[in-house]
Design a protein around this motif. Structure first.
Motif, PDB file in Angstrom:
ATOM      1  N   VAL A  14      25.707  29.053  48.754  1.00 38.65           N
ATOM      2  CA  VAL A  14      26.738  28.132  48.279  1.00 38.65           C
ATOM      3  C   VAL A  14      27.056  27.059  49.312  1.00 38.65           C
ATOM      4  O   VAL A  14      27.225  27.344  50.504  1.00 38.65           O
ATOM      5  CB  VAL A  14      28.036  28.916  47.948  1.00 38.65           C
ATOM      6  N   HIS A  15      27.155  25.818  48.842  1.00 39.20           N
ATOM      7  CA  HIS A  15      27.596  24.683  49.655  1.00 39.20           C
ATOM      8  C   HIS A  15      28.674  23.956  48.847  1.00 39.20           C
ATOM      9  O   HIS A  15      28.389  23.439  47.766  1.00 39.20           O
ATOM     10  CB  HIS A  15      26.435  23.732  49.953  1.00 39.20           C
ATOM     11  N   GLU A  20      37.393  24.312  47.712  1.00 40.94           N
ATOM     12  CA  GLU A  20      36.815  24.808  46.461  1.00 40.94           C
ATOM     13  C   GLU A  20      36.438  26.287  46.535  1.00 40.94           C
ATOM     14  O   GLU A  20      36.025  26.881  45.547  1.00 40.94           O
ATOM     15  CB  GLU A  20      35.572  23.986  46.093  1.00 40.94           C
ATOM     16  N   GLN A  21      36.573  26.876  47.729  1.00 35.16           N
ATOM     17  CA  GLN A  21      36.247  28.285  47.880  1.00 35.16           C
ATOM     18  C   GLN A  21      37.210  29.131  47.051  1.00 35.16           C
ATOM     19  O   GLN A  21      38.406  28.831  46.948  1.00 35.16           O
ATOM     20  CB  GLN A  21      36.338  28.685  49.358  1.00 35.16           C
ATOM     21  N   GLU A  62      36.686  46.806  45.226  1.00 32.31           N
ATOM     22  CA  GLU A  62      38.132  46.887  44.973  1.00 32.31           C
ATOM     23  C   GLU A  62      39.018  46.524  46.161  1.00 32.31           C
ATOM     24  O   GLU A  62      40.231  46.735  46.112  1.00 32.31           O
ATOM     25  CB  GLU A  62      38.528  48.278  44.456  1.00 32.31           C
ATOM     26  N   ILE A  63      38.475  45.968  47.215  1.00 30.50           N
ATOM     27  CA  ILE A  63      39.308  45.519  48.336  1.00 30.50           C
ATOM     28  C   ILE A  63      39.594  44.026  48.155  1.00 30.50           C
ATOM     29  O   ILE A  63      38.662  43.218  48.149  1.00 30.50           O
ATOM     30  CB  ILE A  63      38.631  45.767  49.696  1.00 30.50           C
ATOM     31  N   PRO A  64      40.860  43.614  48.009  1.00 31.87           N
ATOM     32  CA  PRO A  64      41.181  42.184  47.868  1.00 31.87           C
ATOM     33  C   PRO A  64      40.722  41.413  49.104  1.00 31.87           C
ATOM     34  O   PRO A  64      40.847  41.901  50.229  1.00 31.87           O
ATOM     35  CB  PRO A  64      42.708  42.172  47.740  1.00 31.87           C
ATOM     36  N   HIS A  65      40.202  40.198  48.887  1.00 32.80           N
ATOM     37  CA  HIS A  65      39.708  39.430  50.025  1.00 32.80           C
ATOM     38  C   HIS A  65      39.623  37.947  49.697  1.00 32.80           C
ATOM     39  O   HIS A  65      39.549  37.552  48.534  1.00 32.80           O
ATOM     40  CB  HIS A  65      38.331  39.930  50.470  1.00 32.80           C
ATOM     41  N   CYS A  66      39.634  37.145  50.741  1.00 35.39           N
ATOM     42  CA  CYS A  66      39.410  35.695  50.594  1.00 35.39           C
ATOM     43  C   CYS A  66      39.145  35.101  51.965  1.00 35.39           C
ATOM     44  O   CYS A  66      39.518  35.661  52.992  1.00 35.39           O
ATOM     45  CB  CYS A  66      40.603  35.005  49.931  1.00 35.39           C
ATOM     46  N   ARG A  79      30.982  19.779  53.710  1.00 35.87           N
ATOM     47  CA  ARG A  79      30.949  21.030  52.960  1.00 35.87           C
ATOM     48  C   ARG A  79      30.852  22.230  53.902  1.00 35.87           C
ATOM     49  O   ARG A  79      30.335  22.137  55.004  1.00 35.87           O
ATOM     50  CB  ARG A  79      29.751  21.050  52.011  1.00 35.87           C
ATOM     51  N   ILE A  80      31.369  23.352  53.433  1.00 39.57           N
ATOM     52  CA  ILE A  80      31.127  24.626  54.105  1.00 39.57           C
ATOM     53  C   ILE A  80      29.926  25.261  53.427  1.00 39.57           C
ATOM     54  O   ILE A  80      29.508  24.827  52.341  1.00 39.57           O
ATOM     55  CB  ILE A  80      32.368  25.551  54.047  1.00 39.57           C
TER      56      ILE A  80
END
Length: 291
Positions: A14-15, A20-21, A62-66, A79-80
């Motif tokens: 992904v770029h 937008e992530q 099932e572990i919340p993440h960001c 961009r990342i």
């Protein structure tokens, strides 16, 4: 047959723009994530900490993440970039059923319940495979995926960066507020902004926050920013004015007054090694558990 049913796992290179992530989420699949370009703050389960490009993280189901990416750490196109592989337990079970040689390794992998960041040697081995997969067909990636499973299942060379935590509604909301502050402290933040982020109106948010923390949101935000300022002042690389704007204040005299009220000394005195009063020992800026 639907396209999704023709794949036993997903591979995404992904770029995109930092904002937008995808936000905080959880899923029933395992996730292997490699940040190619970008840095910022990472929230996984019960832990929030900075991340840098080059890191490889594995997150069980099932572990919340960001990942919250800073806007100034991008490629030439702004961009990342990251590679993400997701797979479910059914895929692991099918591999065990088809290849008995994998059973021991897959059992070890399925016993991992915490999110982990791999150390340098293990990360480098994973990155080589992920980069090769970018140029492989879907069929060719299957062999690489099995190699990834063997590396991820291996014990050692990793440390925990998040655990599953069953939380109540109030704690979840406070965690959302903490995450918002961590990711936006250097920008202008209004009460309306953060209230909207957690799905409340301004008045209800103020009452909720004061009841939960014993302080106003503005006080909490200032404490967090002062904590960031202290880190920069100890490095002695920036002027007080530069630090003021870097941590989210837009007025130097106000920054100086707020700093002295919280730390007992001025920013200049703190930078020169002056002692702060008892307020300097208070926890400034993290709600709940910190990494």
């Amino acid at each position: 047959m639907p396209q999704s049913e023709r794949r036993s796992f997903t591979f995404e290179n992904v770029h995109l723009a930092p904002d937008e992530q995808i936000g905080l989420h959880q899923q029933s699949t395992w996730e292997l994530s490699y940040v190619i370009v970008g840095s910022g703050m990472r929230l996984i389960g019960d832990m929030t900490e900075p991340f840098l490009g080059g890191e490889v993280v594995m997150i069980p189901p099932e572990i919340p993440h960001c990942w919250y990416f800073e806007g100034d750490d991008t490629d030439a196109q702004g961009r990342i970039a990251n590679i993400t592989v997701t797979f479910d337990n059914d895929f692991l079970d099918r591999c065990s059923g088809t290849f008995p040689e994998l059973c021991e390794h897959i059992d070890k992998l399925k016993k991992k319940h915490d999110a982990v960041k791999f150390d340098k040697g293990k990360s480098e081995a994973i990155i080589v495979l992920l980069e090769e997969m970018c140029n492989q067909s879907e069929a060719e990636r299957v062999a690489s995926m099995i190699k990834l499973i063997l590396i991820m299942a291996d014990s050692g060379s990793e440390h925990v960066v998040g655990k599953y935590q069953r939380i109540d509604k109030e704690t979840k909301r406070m965690n959302q507020i903490q995450t918002y502050v961590i990711c936006n402290a250097k920008r202008d933040i209004t009460l309306d902004d953060v209230a909207r982020y957690v799905g409340m109106n301004r008045a209800s948010f103020c009452i909720f926050f004061k009841k939960a923390t014993g302080k106003t949101f503005v006080t909490y935000l200032n404490e967090y920013r002062i904590g960031l300022a202290c880190q920069l002042l100890r490095q002695k690389r920036m002027t007080v004015s530069e630090i003021c704007y870097n941590v989210g204040f837009n007025n130097v005299p106000y920054f100086n007054r707020t700093f002295k009220r919280h730390k007992g000394v001025s920013p200049c005195e703190y930078k020169q090694g002056g002692k702060a009063d008892a307020n300097a020992k208070k926890n400034t800026g993290i709600i709940g558990k910190s990494p």
